[in-house]
Design an enzyme around this catalytic site. Structure first.
Site, PDB file in Angstrom:
ATOM      1  N   ASP A 388      -2.717  -4.451   9.766  1.00 44.78           N
ATOM      2  CA  ASP A 388      -1.733  -3.375   9.639  1.00 44.78           C
ATOM      3  C   ASP A 388      -0.637  -3.557  10.689  1.00 44.78           C
ATOM      4  O   ASP A 388      -0.900  -3.452  11.891  1.00 44.78           O
ATOM      5  CB  ASP A 388      -2.420  -2.023   9.830  1.00 44.78           C
ATOM      6  CG  ASP A 388      -1.547  -0.850   9.425  1.00 44.78           C
ATOM      7  OD1 ASP A 388      -0.308  -0.972   9.525  1.00 44.78           O
ATOM      8  OD2 ASP A 388      -2.089   0.189   9.015  1.00 44.78           O
ATOM      9  N   HIS A 418      -0.624  -1.675   5.476  1.00 49.62           N
ATOM     10  CA  HIS A 418      -0.558  -0.249   5.775  1.00 49.62           C
ATOM     11  C   HIS A 418      -0.468   0.537   4.476  1.00 49.62           C
ATOM     12  O   HIS A 418       0.502   0.429   3.729  1.00 49.62           O
ATOM     13  CB  HIS A 418       0.660   0.048   6.657  1.00 49.62           C
ATOM     14  CG  HIS A 418       0.732   1.465   7.123  1.00 49.62           C
ATOM     15  ND1 HIS A 418      -0.044   1.953   8.151  1.00 49.62           N
ATOM     16  CD2 HIS A 418       1.479   2.518   6.693  1.00 49.62           C
ATOM     17  CE1 HIS A 418       0.225   3.228   8.349  1.00 49.62           C
ATOM     18  NE2 HIS A 418       1.141   3.602   7.479  1.00 49.62           N
TER      19      HIS A 418
END
Length: 522
Positions: A388, A418
């Site tokens: 992420d 994400h």
């Protein structure tokens, strides 16, 4: 002759290329060459834009089957490990579907239509909820699909159907967008899949977000759940027999986690899930993401503030806020800086004198998502990815919380970006693993609690006898209902609070074996 050959040369090359493509290995070689060339170009472009390519962290250990499930061994956790297929099948996708930056651009930054209209195959209708202080929050119900393919699944969702042809109990999913309040393609596809699987999704919009009017000169703080508390109570009062779930997207988890900690056992939710959650709000604001994403969020936030500049100018220095170069400075100016008195307006002077805003440190003492994590009494599944690029490193994840709290479960994947978690569907495309995983988790938790309630009734029958079963069962359920309606004062559990923040602490010996009790989550 040479001229004739040169004229036929392009046609001969096309025929030769068509003949070569008849061999499978040549096709695979051509596809691999094109894919690798495209990937090199994409990686070069990302490096020129200073978008980091994150590698899987070594300090988190090896992920079994691509997913590391971190949780306290409870009856519910063991049930999920056994029956939740998504937790045993990680999101696997090849380039370009597995690229975290591509996932962010297509799932979070790609423009979508605004307003109540057909979006991603879902039609929305809006309810505006008037709050106690005169503010308004909006709730967008995903009411139908364009292709009407979900009717059969809707008829056979949690609880079945009653004799009158209506569902005996609705399964409502409250969807909380990110802190910017933007309706992303990822969120719209979640609504689409929830409808297909028989759930009733409703998107919660904060004050001034998602086209919701701002009727009071007040924006909601990052972790202030007061508006969400009233919204959930509204849903509970209008749908008393419904099963309520909640899922948050990205930074919207700050609101959901704050709500769960603030309400504790008085929460009306059966289960909750956080996709790519922000566990430490202050750390998230102080550590800037890559500049492209940061400036995109900053411009979007400024457009929101500028829309209500006239109304907010009485309590905020809007001109100074619009000149900020970071989200951290905007958050501090909006909620921590007191507006200088304007002597031309006595109302603004009175308001500025009466309002006492906290400093940056005190602000986060009141708005950190996990400030009341020890009071959470609803099972929460958190989906996080090691690649992420928008969140702090995975080393900042509070693993001690998941090891020691029976209500927190963490599914840590190697890839997913994400709020994306793309998974190949076997037909050349990709679907979101997080969507199917969260919805499957909701169904399994609801089934688990239903079985536990039946076991509770059998225990009551065995204890009081068949003659007193009806009276005893009604007493048990009325007691549970009173516990949800009457909010109790939360004791200060110093040992548990220290345990959440300090990984070295451990629970007492008598708490090592946790037996799940349905009343704890109601």
């Amino acid at each position: 002759m040479c001229v004739f050959f040169l004229c036929l040369l392009p046609s001969l090359l096309l025929v030769l290329l068509k003949l070569l493509l008849r061999w499978t290995w040549i096709c695979h070689l051509a596809d691999s060459t094109v894919q690798q060339s495209g990937r090199c170009v994409w990686v070069t472009a990302c490096r020129l834009l200073k978008l980091p390519y994150l590698t899987v962290s070594e300090d988190m250990g090896e992920c079994q089957n691509g997913i590391r499930l971190i949780c306290k061994p409870t009856a519910l956790a063991n049930h999920l490990k056994k029956h939740c297929q998504a937790l045993s099948h990680p999101p696997l996708a090849r380039w370009p579907h597995d690229d975290p930056h591509r996932q962010i651009i297509t799932n979070l930054m790609w423009p979508t239509k605004e307003g109540v209209e057909l979006q991603a195959g879902v039609r929305f209708t809006r309810d505006n909820l008037l709050l106690e202080d005169g503010g308004i929050v909006a709730m967008d119900w995903a009411v139908c699909l364009a292709d009407h393919q979900a009717h059969f699944k809707r008829d056979h969702h949690l609880g079945g159907r009653a004799s009158g042809g209506l569902p005996s109990s609705l399964a409502i999913v409250i969807i909380i967008p990110n802190a910017l309040g933007r309706v992303t393609p990822h969120l719209l596809r979640l609504c689409n899949q929830a409808l297909q699987e028989g759930f009733y999704p409703v998107v919660f919009h904060r004050r001034g977000h998602g086209g919701c009017p701002l009727t009071t000169p007040h924006y909601q703080e990052f972790g202030n759940p007061s508006d969400l508390v009233q919204a959930v109570a509204y849903l509970r009062s209008h749908h008393p027999s419904s099963t309520l779930f909640a899922v948050s997207e990205g930074s919207g988890s700050g609101l959901l986690l704050s709500y769960l900690g603030e309400c504790g056992s008085s929460s009306y939710l059966t289960a909750a899930a956080c996709i790519s959650p922000v566990f430490h709000g202050q750390l998230w604001f102080e550590n800037k993401p890559p500049w492209l994403y940061h400036w995109t969020d900053l411009i979007y936030r400024k457009l929101q503030i500028n829309r209500y500049a006239t109304a907010l100018s009485s309590v905020m220095d809007v001109a100074k806020i619009l000149r900020c170069s970071s989200l951290r400075d905007m958050e501090e100016l909006m909620f921590c800086a007191t507006k200088q008195p304007d002597h031309r307006s006595s109302d603004s002077v009175d308001y500025s004198r009466s309002s006492q805003k906290p400093d940056w440190t005190c602000y986060w003492e009141k708005n950190e998502p996990l400030r009341d994590a020890d009071e959470v009494a609803v099972p929460v599944l958190c989906l996080c990815s090691q690649d992420d690029p928008l969140l702090p490193p995975v080393s900042t994840i509070p693993e001690a919380l998941f090891h020691n709290s029976p209500y927190f479960l963490l599914a840590l994947t190697e890839q997913g970006g994400h709020c994306s978690f793309m998974h190949e569907d076997g037909r050349g495309g990709a679907t979101s693993w997080s969507h199917s995983g969260v919805l499957e988790y909701f169904r399994i938790v609801a089934d688990f609690f239903r079985v536990e309630e039946k076991k509770g009734l059998k225990d009551v029958a065995a204890h009081f006898g068949s003659q007193g079963l009806k009276h005893s069962a009604s007493a048990v359920f009325s007691k549970r209902r009173r516990s949800t309606l009457l909010r109790k004062e939360r004791p200060i559990l110093g040992s548990r609070r220290r345990q959440v923040s300090t990984p070295s602490d451990t629970f007492e010996e008598d708490q090592e074996v946790f037996t799940w009790n349905r009343s704890y989550t109601r």
